[in-house]
Design a protein around this motif. Sequence first.
Motif, short mmCIF file in Angstrom:
data_model
loop_
_atom_site.label_atom_id
_atom_site.label_comp_id
_atom_site.label_asym_id
_atom_site.label_seq_id
_atom_site.Cartn_x
_atom_site.Cartn_y
_atom_site.Cartn_z
N ARG A 4 110.08 98.30 32.76
CA ARG A 4 109.93 97.00 31.88
C ARG A 4 108.43 96.65 31.66
N LYS A 6 105.01 95.18 30.67
CA LYS A 6 104.17 94.23 30.98
C LYS A 6 103.26 94.22 29.68
N LEU A 8 100.48 91.59 27.53
CA LEU A 8 99.62 90.53 27.84
C LEU A 8 98.75 90.22 26.58
N LYS A 22 102.02 84.41 22.72
CA LYS A 22 103.04 84.87 23.56
C LYS A 22 104.43 84.72 23.10
N GLU A 26 107.59 87.40 22.11
CA GLU A 26 108.87 87.20 22.72
C GLU A 26 109.91 87.11 21.84
N ALA A 36 110.79 92.87 28.02
CA ALA A 36 109.44 93.01 28.51
C ALA A 36 109.01 91.49 29.00
N GLU A 37 107.84 91.80 29.98
CA GLU A 37 107.27 90.50 30.73
C GLU A 37 106.31 90.39 29.75
N VAL A 38 106.02 89.10 29.36
CA VAL A 38 104.74 88.66 28.47
C VAL A 38 104.18 87.53 29.08
N THR A 39 102.80 87.98 29.44
CA THR A 39 101.81 86.84 30.05
C THR A 39 100.86 86.80 28.97
N ALA A 51 98.35 95.46 32.49
CA ALA A 51 99.19 95.36 31.38
C ALA A 51 99.37 96.67 30.85
N ASP A 52 100.66 96.97 30.25
CA ASP A 52 100.92 98.21 29.45
C ASP A 52 100.07 98.21 27.95
#
Length: 96
Positions: A4, A6, A8, A22, A26, A36-39, A51-52
């Motif tokens: 998964r 990440k 940013l 963000k 998303e 994916a995790e979006v911050t 972050a990736d």
Amino acid sequence: MAKRLKLLTVCGFGVGTSLILKMTIEKVLKGNGIDAEVTNGDVTTASGAGADVIFTSNELYSQLKGNVSVPVIQIDNFMSSDEISEKALPVINKLI
């Protein structure tokens, strides 16, 4: 199983425009079936965020590019799903 990612989003203070970016990212990810995790955050914490991929504005791109070891994607219109799809999906698809 693919890891998964990440992601940013970065702006000057880590609240306003990075939050808009963000939400748009998303939406693009969901539309393409990518989990994916979006911050979002500010420019000073970006290098240590783990972050990736980092997304940011034209103004902060060069500042970030030299300070991180992950891909940095410059977005001009934070509300443009088309621009984000065009610039981000090739990079994200290579990583997953």
